[in-house]
Design a protein around this motif. Structure first.
Motif, PDB file in Angstrom:
ATOM      1  N   ILE A   1       0.851  -1.194   0.000  1.00 31.37           N
ATOM      2  CA  ILE A   1       0.000   0.000   0.000  1.00 31.37           C
ATOM      3  C   ILE A   1       0.885   1.242   0.000  1.00 31.37           C
ATOM      4  N   PRO A   2       0.692   2.130  -0.996  1.00 30.94           N
ATOM      5  CA  PRO A   2       1.509   3.348  -1.044  1.00 30.94           C
ATOM      6  C   PRO A   2       1.295   4.236   0.187  1.00 30.94           C
ATOM      7  N   GLN A   3       2.379   4.858   0.626  1.00 31.71           N
ATOM      8  CA  GLN A   3       2.294   5.856   1.689  1.00 31.71           C
ATOM      9  C   GLN A   3       2.517   7.217   1.062  1.00 31.71           C
ATOM     10  N   ILE A   4       1.695   8.179   1.458  1.00 27.93           N
ATOM     11  CA  ILE A   4       1.788   9.530   0.923  1.00 27.93           C
ATOM     12  C   ILE A   4       1.786  10.511   2.092  1.00 27.93           C
TER      13      ILE A   4
ATOM     14  N   LEU B   1      10.753   7.699   0.856  1.00 29.21           N
ATOM     15  CA  LEU B   1       9.725   8.267  -0.014  1.00 29.21           C
ATOM     16  C   LEU B   1      10.379   9.174  -1.051  1.00 29.21           C
ATOM     17  N   ASN B   2       9.744   9.292  -2.205  1.00 31.38           N
ATOM     18  CA  ASN B   2      10.223  10.187  -3.250  1.00 31.38           C
ATOM     19  C   ASN B   2       9.587  11.560  -3.079  1.00 31.38           C
ATOM     20  N   ASN B   3      10.374  12.594  -3.311  1.00 32.49           N
ATOM     21  CA  ASN B   3       9.862  13.949  -3.260  1.00 32.49           C
ATOM     22  C   ASN B   3       9.421  14.344  -4.662  1.00 32.49           C
ATOM     23  N   CYS B   4       8.142  14.649  -4.832  1.00 34.16           N
ATOM     24  CA  CYS B   4       7.625  15.004  -6.144  1.00 34.16           C
ATOM     25  C   CYS B   4       8.021  16.399  -6.578  1.00 34.16           C
ATOM     26  N   ASN B   5       8.209  17.310  -5.649  1.00 37.51           N
ATOM     27  CA  ASN B   5       8.464  18.690  -6.024  1.00 37.51           C
ATOM     28  C   ASN B   5       9.784  19.205  -5.457  1.00 37.51           C
ATOM     29  N   LEU B   6      10.721  19.415  -6.355  1.00 33.02           N
ATOM     30  CA  LEU B   6      12.025  19.952  -5.983  1.00 33.02           C
ATOM     31  C   LEU B   6      12.241  21.343  -6.560  1.00 33.02           C
ATOM     32  N   ASN B   7      11.326  21.793  -7.410  1.00 33.92           N
ATOM     33  CA  ASN B   7      11.498  23.060  -8.099  1.00 33.92           C
ATOM     34  C   ASN B   7      10.294  23.967  -7.886  1.00 33.92           C
ATOM     35  N   GLY B   8      10.503  25.246  -8.148  1.00 32.32           N
ATOM     36  CA  GLY B   8       9.403  26.186  -8.098  1.00 32.32           C
ATOM     37  C   GLY B   8       9.172  26.717  -6.694  1.00 32.32           C
ATOM     38  N   PHE B   9       7.978  27.241  -6.497  1.00 32.47           N
ATOM     39  CA  PHE B   9       7.610  27.774  -5.190  1.00 32.47           C
ATOM     40  C   PHE B   9       6.141  27.484  -4.934  1.00 32.47           C
ATOM     41  N   SER B  10       5.795  27.359  -3.671  1.00 36.95           N
ATOM     42  CA  SER B  10       4.424  27.001  -3.300  1.00 36.95           C
ATOM     43  C   SER B  10       3.818  27.990  -2.313  1.00 36.95           C
TER      44      SER B  10
ATOM     45  N   LYS C   1       8.766  30.847  -1.487  1.00 34.30           N
ATOM     46  CA  LYS C   1       9.501  29.696  -0.950  1.00 34.30           C
ATOM     47  C   LYS C   1       8.812  28.420  -1.413  1.00 34.30           C
ATOM     48  N   LEU C   2       9.574  27.355  -1.450  1.00 36.33           N
ATOM     49  CA  LEU C   2       9.014  26.022  -1.641  1.00 36.33           C
ATOM     50  C   LEU C   2       8.971  25.357  -0.277  1.00 36.33           C
ATOM     51  N   ILE C   3       7.762  25.252   0.311  1.00 35.40           N
ATOM     52  CA  ILE C   3       7.621  24.672   1.655  1.00 35.40           C
ATOM     53  C   ILE C   3       6.488  23.649   1.722  1.00 35.40           C
ATOM     54  N   ASP C   4       5.777  23.466   0.615  1.00 38.98           N
ATOM     55  CA  ASP C   4       4.688  22.486   0.551  1.00 38.98           C
ATOM     56  C   ASP C   4       5.154  21.320  -0.311  1.00 38.98           C
ATOM     57  N   TYR C   5       4.941  20.113   0.165  1.00 38.23           N
ATOM     58  CA  TYR C   5       5.527  18.957  -0.497  1.00 38.23           C
ATOM     59  C   TYR C   5       4.551  17.794  -0.604  1.00 38.23           C
ATOM     60  N   VAL C   6       4.853  16.921  -1.565  1.00 38.34           N
ATOM     61  CA  VAL C   6       4.208  15.627  -1.693  1.00 38.34           C
ATOM     62  C   VAL C   6       5.322  14.598  -1.676  1.00 38.34           C
ATOM     63  N   LEU C   7       5.333  13.747  -0.671  1.00 41.66           N
ATOM     64  CA  LEU C   7       6.320  12.673  -0.546  1.00 41.66           C
ATOM     65  C   LEU C   7       5.563  11.354  -0.626  1.00 41.66           C
ATOM     66  N   LEU C   8       6.026  10.441  -1.471  1.00 35.36           N
ATOM     67  CA  LEU C   8       5.316   9.179  -1.594  1.00 35.36           C
ATOM     68  C   LEU C   8       6.232   8.074  -2.088  1.00 35.36           C
ATOM     69  N   ASN C   9       5.776   6.838  -1.914  1.00 38.55           N
ATOM     70  CA  ASN C   9       6.521   5.676  -2.405  1.00 38.55           C
ATOM     71  C   ASN C   9       5.720   4.994  -3.521  1.00 38.55           C
ATOM     72  N   TYR C  10       5.351   5.782  -4.488  1.00 38.95           N
ATOM     73  CA  TYR C  10       4.555   5.326  -5.631  1.00 38.95           C
ATOM     74  C   TYR C  10       5.161   5.971  -6.857  1.00 38.95           C
ATOM     75  N   ASP C  11       5.381   5.189  -7.918  1.00 39.97           N
ATOM     76  CA  ASP C  11       6.138   5.685  -9.055  1.00 39.97           C
ATOM     77  C   ASP C  11       5.309   6.366 -10.143  1.00 39.97           C
ATOM     78  N   ASN C  12       4.093   5.927 -10.362  1.00 42.73           N
ATOM     79  CA  ASN C  12       3.316   6.419 -11.501  1.00 42.73           C
ATOM     80  C   ASN C  12       2.446   7.598 -11.063  1.00 42.73           C
ATOM     81  N   VAL C  13       3.015   8.808 -11.120  1.00 40.57           N
ATOM     82  CA  VAL C  13       2.337   9.975 -10.570  1.00 40.57           C
ATOM     83  C   VAL C  13       2.616  11.206 -11.434  1.00 40.57           C
TER      84      VAL C  13
END
Length: 109
Positions: A34-37, A58-67, A76-88
């Motif tokens: 089961i993926p964790q997010i 977990l993989n970090n989906c967002n490394l660029n830009g600002f939120s 700043k970039l301070i909002d993130y999506v971290l997950l262990n699911y590849d197809n996103v």
């Protein structure tokens, strides 16, 4: 989730405690099939999030830009999506202003 905001020793200590609690909960309820997010305003710079995501495997989906944008147009970039699911598909919609944070878009396939 939302981690403690602001800068300072006290705030850093609170964030460290919150991260420890998150790590404990995610490890406790981890099921390999089961993926964790983890999504949220983590109030951390990208280099700290990279360490955090490594701890959770977990993989970090967002490394660029600002939120986030302040009243003084600082960003700043301070909002993130971290997950262990590849197809996103992931994105930050900087054209929509619902609050001081821009919406994060996530599509799991």
């Amino acid at each position: 989730t939302h981690l403690q905001s602001d800068d300072g020793v006290r705030e850093d200590d609170i964030r460290k405690s919150q991260i420890t609690q998150i790590l404990s909960l995610m490890n406790k309820y981890k099921i390999d099939s089961i993926p964790q997010i983890l999504i949220g305003d983590l109030n951390q710079p990208v280099n700290s999030i990279c360490l955090f995501s490594e701890c959770l495997n977990l993989n970090n989906c967002n490394l660029n830009g600002f939120s986030w944008k302040s009243n003084q147009n600082k960003t700043k970039l301070i909002d993130y999506v971290l997950l262990n699911y590849d197809n996103v598909l992931f994105g930050i919609d900087n054209n929509v202003e619902l609050s001081d944070h821009y919406p994060l878009n996530l599509i799991l396939k």
